[in-house]
Scaffold this active site. Sequence first.
Site, PDB file in Angstrom:
ATOM      1  N   LYS A  95       0.821  -1.211   0.000  1.00 47.21           N
ATOM      2  CA  LYS A  95       0.000   0.000   0.000  1.00 47.21           C
ATOM      3  C   LYS A  95       0.859   1.266   0.000  1.00 47.21           C
ATOM      4  CE  LYS A  95      -4.001  -1.852   2.258  1.00 47.21           C
ATOM      5  NZ  LYS A  95      -4.559  -2.117   3.549  1.00 47.21           N
ATOM      6  N   ARG A  96       2.031   1.141   0.573  1.00 49.55           N
ATOM      7  CA  ARG A  96       2.940   2.291   0.601  1.00 49.55           C
ATOM      8  C   ARG A  96       3.210   2.857  -0.774  1.00 49.55           C
ATOM      9  NH1 ARG A  96       8.052   1.749   1.449  1.00 49.55           N
ATOM     10  NH2 ARG A  96       8.014  -0.524   1.429  1.00 49.55           N
TER      11      ARG A  96
END
Length: 464
Positions: free
Chosen positions: A238-239
């Site tokens: 998700k980063r």
Amino acid sequence: MSVRTRFAPSPTGYLHVGGARTALFSWLYARKHGGRFILRIEDTDLERSTQASVNAILEGMTWLNLEYDEGPFYQTHRFERYNEVIGELMVKGLAYRCNCSKERLDELRERQMAHKEKPRYDGCCRNKQISPDEPHVIRFKNPVDGAVVVDDMIRGKVAFNNTELDDLIIRRTDGAPTYNLTVVVDDHDMAITHVIRGDDHLNNTPRQINMLKAMGWDVPRYAHVPMILGDDGARLSKRHGAVSVMQYLEDGFLPEALLNYLVRLGWSHGDQELFSVDEMVHLFDVDAVNKSPSAFNTDKLLWINQQYLKSADPLRIAHLVSRHLGDLGIDPAEGPDLVAVVEAQRERASTLKELAAISLFYYRDFENYDEKAAAKALKAPAVEPLRKMREKLALLEDWSREAIHQGIEQVVAELQVGFGKVGMPLRVAVTGGAPSPDLDLTLFLIGRDACLRRIDRAVAFIEA
Ligand code: GLU
């Protein structure tokens, strides 16, 4: 043998780009060989599986047009069948009950770790007679010697010694079958010929092969697809921004562009970058997938999306971009023809969202001038050309590109200046400095009233 592939997501989250790529590879392989593509929902982890995730996965696959021929099959509907197979393994003496306590297993693990051994079950209950009435798990009797060779279509032959594999739990104390067992039963029952999946499952494969063999079933071909890394070399997460496939829809990507991008992640055909779906089906081959992980590159995705945006049917793009204009509070029905705007603007945008953003000025007066553009173009010497243009435009009999073009030419001639002296301030006056196409087209699309109003505003701005 007709090819049958499957995509088998666990519904514990949305469809992410890694999953979508695995699904795409499986889908392409089935299509290429005239086979069938099966969707199986691996929802046996009752705590983590949700209907919302199932819906999100189906939604993602629908958006990407990865249509399945059979399914979705839900593993939670098949417990009876799994138990039947576990029963058969028991009868054949290939599985056994185990009642080792958690304390014993913890102690065993600690001892093994202290001796720098790989933690594994020691087979303590293999030859015990444990009553079905007392709490127990069921373990598969893994062969104790020899090796399992996974003949992987991407990695080649990978050998695992059976001494490294312990007796796996195939049914938990609560009666629920475990992942490796359910996959084996399903791949067999669904007559899967090619298992294409993420390489995080490679270590499960020798165990699955041992169980397939124990049941006397055919072993499918396996292809373990390397993972996707973020631009920074870490595993994609998700980063790294949008990892849910549906986020790309939100962000204004076209599904065919995302598919094209995904097929190129780890696979190539010469130096060709753009592939229609038909070309992908024709040219893609799983054995040509790269062994090493591929890095996600947002700039490349943007570039591919731009290429599709440029060549897609403008009517379709207009339809898609209207949603993004809506998000910005614009009703495109109240303004110039959106298809014409799309045709005028699309070369300047990489996404539908960007296309909407750079087309706003056709539909409503911009708030502020682009500072640089205004500093350059909206200065005292621009007042006269702007006033003259206003007069000219107000009097044009016909609001057409042609007439507007002539009007500009006439003002240029009357003032005896270069085109830029008129064109530059006029463009900034009506667009605020946003990227725009030919000036006559820009003015034509904005419409006469808005052009006159914005020229007045620019003169007032300069004179303020
Ligand atoms: N359900 C597994 C996952 O989502 C995939 C299992 C498989 O493809 O064999 O990771």
